[in-house]
Write an enzyme that holds these catalytic residues in place. Structure first.
Site, PDB file in Angstrom:
ATOM      1  N   ASP A 163     -30.561  11.727  20.308  1.00  0.00           N
ATOM      2  CA  ASP A 163     -30.113  10.635  19.454  1.00  0.00           C
ATOM      3  C   ASP A 163     -30.459  10.872  17.983  1.00  0.00           C
ATOM      4  O   ASP A 163     -29.831  10.309  17.097  1.00  0.00           O
ATOM      5  CB  ASP A 163     -30.750   9.325  19.940  1.00  0.00           C
ATOM      6  CG  ASP A 163     -30.344   8.137  19.085  1.00  0.00           C
ATOM      7  OD1 ASP A 163     -29.137   7.845  19.029  1.00  0.00           O
ATOM      8  OD2 ASP A 163     -31.226   7.508  18.471  1.00  0.00           O
ATOM      9  N   LEU A 244     -29.333   1.047  15.904  1.00  0.00           N
ATOM     10  CA  LEU A 244     -28.415   1.009  14.764  1.00  0.00           C
ATOM     11  C   LEU A 244     -28.168   2.391  14.157  1.00  0.00           C
ATOM     12  O   LEU A 244     -27.429   2.517  13.191  1.00  0.00           O
ATOM     13  CB  LEU A 244     -28.974   0.089  13.671  1.00  0.00           C
ATOM     14  CG  LEU A 244     -29.074  -1.395  14.056  1.00  0.00           C
ATOM     15  CD1 LEU A 244     -29.763  -2.169  12.947  1.00  0.00           C
ATOM     16  CD2 LEU A 244     -27.707  -1.978  14.336  1.00  0.00           C
ATOM     17  N   ARG A 245     -28.784   3.418  14.751  1.00  0.00           N
ATOM     18  CA  ARG A 245     -28.594   4.761  14.201  1.00  0.00           C
ATOM     19  C   ARG A 245     -27.136   5.193  14.296  1.00  0.00           C
ATOM     20  O   ARG A 245     -26.634   5.926  13.447  1.00  0.00           O
ATOM     21  CB  ARG A 245     -29.507   5.756  14.914  1.00  0.00           C
ATOM     22  CG  ARG A 245     -29.647   7.082  14.174  1.00  0.00           C
ATOM     23  CD  ARG A 245     -30.729   7.958  14.776  1.00  0.00           C
ATOM     24  NE  ARG A 245     -32.050   7.511  14.370  1.00  0.00           N
ATOM     25  CZ  ARG A 245     -33.044   7.258  15.211  1.00  0.00           C
ATOM     26  NH1 ARG A 245     -32.869   7.401  16.498  1.00  0.00           N
ATOM     27  NH2 ARG A 245     -34.211   6.858  14.764  1.00  0.00           N
ATOM     28  N   GLY A 246     -26.450   4.737  15.351  1.00  0.00           N
ATOM     29  CA  GLY A 246     -25.041   5.083  15.516  1.00  0.00           C
ATOM     30  C   GLY A 246     -24.194   4.565  14.367  1.00  0.00           C
ATOM     31  O   GLY A 246     -23.373   5.294  13.798  1.00  0.00           O
ATOM     32  N   THR A 249     -25.026   6.524  11.082  1.00  0.00           N
ATOM     33  CA  THR A 249     -24.426   7.862  11.087  1.00  0.00           C
ATOM     34  C   THR A 249     -22.918   7.771  10.926  1.00  0.00           C
ATOM     35  O   THR A 249     -22.306   8.554  10.193  1.00  0.00           O
ATOM     36  CB  THR A 249     -24.768   8.588  12.399  1.00  0.00           C
ATOM     37  OG1 THR A 249     -26.182   8.647  12.553  1.00  0.00           O
ATOM     38  CG2 THR A 249     -24.201   9.998  12.394  1.00  0.00           C
TER      39      THR A 249
END
Length: 306
Positions: A163, A244-246, A249
């Site tokens: 991830d 919330l990394r998705g 990115t």
């Protein structure tokens, strides 16, 4: 894979690329080619040297991290030769220092020891390497594009580590006869005369180089409207991406893609094009749905468009 590398070359904050695929498909060759293609950078911002600053320009660093590398070799350690010879405590830079300003490539990253991968991802995210050992306390810049490759059949990467990579792509052995023949012809042409081969492709390389330079210059001025941000968030909710990394990115990668396209604004189409790369490695495995993660993302995009 080429598009993912170009996008990360425009904005290193995206977090690098994880490449899954068959052996012998040119993964490391593609990364080396991009590093060699980029314009020279100031020597002061390339690598890290314990001493006086360097002058002039140098090639973009490309550093291979071998599987058997120790933690000292990766992060740096006490220079034993100077310590024993003159009694001076000095820092001997490691691979992270050498990669500053360039690319750090790890083949078969899924076979690397977990604590080394943890360390790499933390430094890649912060852009700084901190070494405190043997009475030394050193802090130096370590900003690089992290590129990992691996074959899933030889061991999976832990989801929480996967991830942390910005983008993820799959590279498969081409099954089209014409493509395979063309690859053989180009490899043969390069082996017979590297100079002539380079001259043949120099114009195309310059075009790509200018495209990257224009994109980097345009990047700060490109904004995402609230509607486009909402579209990215709805997509992440629809596919069940954790955290919330998705979204972050997806936002950065879509902006870099729009910059590469010379687009005046970032649109939902940019989000849709980059979404499989940004999200496919962030999805939970659904035991009731045997379809691949890329298919699930494409299906969610179709439902949002309906």
């Amino acid at each position: 894979m080429k598009l993912s590398l170009l996008v990360t070359a425009v904005d290193a904050r995206i977090g690098g690329v994880m490449v899954f695929g068959d052996r012998g498909t040119g993964k490391s060759t593609a990364v080396r080619a991009l590093a060699a293609l980029l314009p020279p950078i100031p020597a002061a911002s390339a690598g890290y040297q314990d001493g006086s600053p360097r002058k002039g320009n140098v090639a973009v660093p490309f550093v291979d991290l071998p599987l058997g590398a120790t933690e000292d070799r990766v992060v740096g350690a006490l220079d034993l030769e100077r310590a024993l010879g003159s009694g001076i405590k000095a820092f001997e830079p490691g691979l992270l220092a050498r990669a500053n300003g360039g690319f750090l490539y790890i083949d078969e990253v899924n076979l690397l020891e977990d604590h080394i991968v943890d360390l790499l991802l933390d430094v890649a995210a912060s852009g700084e390497n901190v070494v405190e050992r043997e009475g030394l306390s050193v802090r130096h810049p370590a900003r690089f594009v992290l590129v990992g490759s691996g074959n899933p059949e030889e061991g999976e990467l832990r989801p929480q580590l996967l991830d942390r990579f910005g983008l993820s792509v799959e590279v498969r052995t081409p099954q089209d006869l014409n493509q395979r023949v063309e690859i053989l012809k180009r490899c043969d042409a390069f082996e017979r005369s590297p100079e002539d081969f380079a001259a043949t492709w120099r114009r195309a390389e310059r075009k790509t180089l200018k495209r990257i330079a224009r994109a980097r210059e345009a990047l700060p001025a490109l904004a995402l409207s609230e509607d486009v941000l909402a579209y990215a968030a709805r997509l992440c909710i629809a596919v069940g991406a954790d955290g919330l990394r998705g979204e972050l990115t997806l936002m950065r990668a879509a902006r870099a893609l729009a910059a590469l396209d010379d687009a005046p604004v970032v649109t939902a189409q940019h989000i849709a094009r980059i979404a499989p790369m940004a999200l496919r490695h962030r999805l939970r495995r659904n035991v009731l749905d045997e379809t691949g993660s890329t298919v699930r993302i494409e299906r969610a995009l179709q439902e949002l468009a309906a």
